[in-house]
Motif scaffolding. Structure first.
Motif, PDB file in Angstrom:
ATOM      1  N   ARG A   1       0.834  -1.208   0.000  1.00 13.75           N
ATOM      2  CA  ARG A   1       0.000   0.000   0.000  1.00 13.75           C
ATOM      3  C   ARG A   1       0.869   1.258   0.000  1.00 13.75           C
ATOM      4  N   LEU A   2       1.914   1.271   0.828  1.00  9.67           N
ATOM      5  CA  LEU A   2       2.787   2.444   0.924  1.00  9.67           C
ATOM      6  C   LEU A   2       3.469   2.739  -0.413  1.00  9.67           C
ATOM      7  N   ILE A   3       3.828   1.691  -1.154  1.00  6.87           N
ATOM      8  CA  ILE A   3       4.517   1.874  -2.431  1.00  6.87           C
ATOM      9  C   ILE A   3       3.546   2.283  -3.531  1.00  6.87           C
ATOM     10  N   THR A   4       2.404   1.619  -3.596  1.00  8.40           N
ATOM     11  CA  THR A   4       1.499   1.835  -4.736  1.00  8.40           C
ATOM     12  C   THR A   4       0.755   3.170  -4.669  1.00  8.40           C
ATOM     13  N   ILE A   5       0.749   3.838  -3.527  1.00 11.52           N
ATOM     14  CA  ILE A   5       0.117   5.163  -3.475  1.00 11.52           C
ATOM     15  C   ILE A   5       1.052   6.252  -4.030  1.00 11.52           C
ATOM     16  N   HIS A   6       2.296   5.868  -4.334  1.00 12.23           N
ATOM     17  CA  HIS A   6       3.257   6.823  -4.888  1.00 12.23           C
ATOM     18  C   HIS A   6       3.511   6.487  -6.350  1.00 12.23           C
TER      19      HIS A   6
END
Length: 308
Positions: free
Chosen positions: A71-76
């Motif tokens: 989640r932390l990666i794919t929101i960027h």
């Protein structure tokens, strides 16, 4: 360490894994970034290397931590250009819906279940214990012991597996934490395991006493799960760390019998690593013999095709 402290520590792991990935990208690294639960890379890396040597393993902690890093990666959006692979165990959860980028989820409980079949055990006998399938009587004796004791092991552990699966169902439906943090091995004295038999030594009251903070599991719900677990492929469905514990224990006991009593194995079997193994050691040592599901091959092929 209290249950709440363990939860806090696990949250920190996802932040550390995310920071490691971000640091790689800042340094201009270009390859396949692989996000694993715990030490699962010992199973996955040899399979990844069939497709690429340019990879970076990142340990996230547990299943939820891999999903949190995802989640932390794919929101960027700036991270979209990097090649990423995420590997999680299904545990007792419902299968994940499709994700983009995709996530690999084991079709069984966890990677440890890939080691628990009689076919994998045969490979270990031939290649690690150096027993001949055609000329060693001990080979067939070991197979017979494995199949009989595994059946008894499943009978002896169906209750704790069903109970824990119910806890996961309740957690997923209500959002309440299970109140349980299981370790690699079965609680001490829950079963009595010898080459002669595997005997259950616990019941529902024993479980409640051992895990006093656990959510309450209604009896009717538990009985439904027990029925379900009676007719499933148990070595694939039951908690993987317990399945690995079975494999490690029966190997240890076979080696000990061959060195001492020789009740079943009439000659000493040599094993390079002695007669004691941890689950983690077994995952690494026996990785080459473990099953590889087609879904994993498909996942790695898909990643490789994007890399081409």
């Amino acid at each position: 360490m209290s249950y709440l402290e363990k939860l806090r520590k696990s949250r920190e792991k996802s932040q550390v894994a995310y920071a490691e990935f971000a640091l790689h990208t800042k340094k201009g690294k270009d390859g396949l970034f692989c996000f694993f639960e715990g030490n699962d890379n010992a199973y996955y890396v040899p399979r990844i290397k069939r497709f690429t040597d340019n990879y970076y393993p990142i340990n996230c902690g547990g299943r939820d931590k891999v999903l949190e890093v995802y989640r932390l990666i794919t929101i960027h959006a700036e991270y979209d250009k990097y090649k990423k692979a995420f590997f999680i165990d299904r545990d007792f959860n419902e299968p994940l819906p499709p994700h983009n980028p995709p996530i690999f989820e084991t079709p069984c409980y966890s990677i440890e279940n890939f080691y628990a079949s009689v076919d994998v055990f045969k490979e270990i006998l031939k290649n690690e214990l150096h027993l001949s399938e055609v000329s060693d009587e001990a080979f067939q004796v070991c197979i017979s012991l494995f199949t009989q004791r595994q059946q008894e092991f499943h009978q002896a552990t169906i209750l704790i597996n069903a109970w824990y699966a119910c806890l996961i169902d309740i957690r997923n439906k209500t959002g309440n934490q299970t109140g349980v943090n299981l370790v690699d091995k079965l609680p001490k004295d829950f079963i009595h395991f010898t080459l002669d038999s595997v005997v259950q030594k616990y019941d529902c009251e024993t479980i409640k006493h051992k895990f006093p903070q656990a959510l309450e599991v209604p009896e009717d719900i538990l009985n439904i799960k027990l029925d379900e677990f009676t007719s499933c492929e148990q070595y694939k469905t039951f908690r993987g760390k317990y399945e690995m514990e079975f494999l490690v224990t029966i190997i240890e006991q076979i080696l000990q019998d061959s060195s001492n009593a020789q009740k079943y194995i009439k000659h000493k079997i040599k094993f390079t690593f002695g007669d004691k193994l941890s689950n983690e050691q077994a995952i690494s040592l026996f990785s080459v013999y473990a099953e590889t599901p087609e879904t994993l091959n498909d996942y790695l092929i898909l990643l490789h095709s994007k890399d081409s």
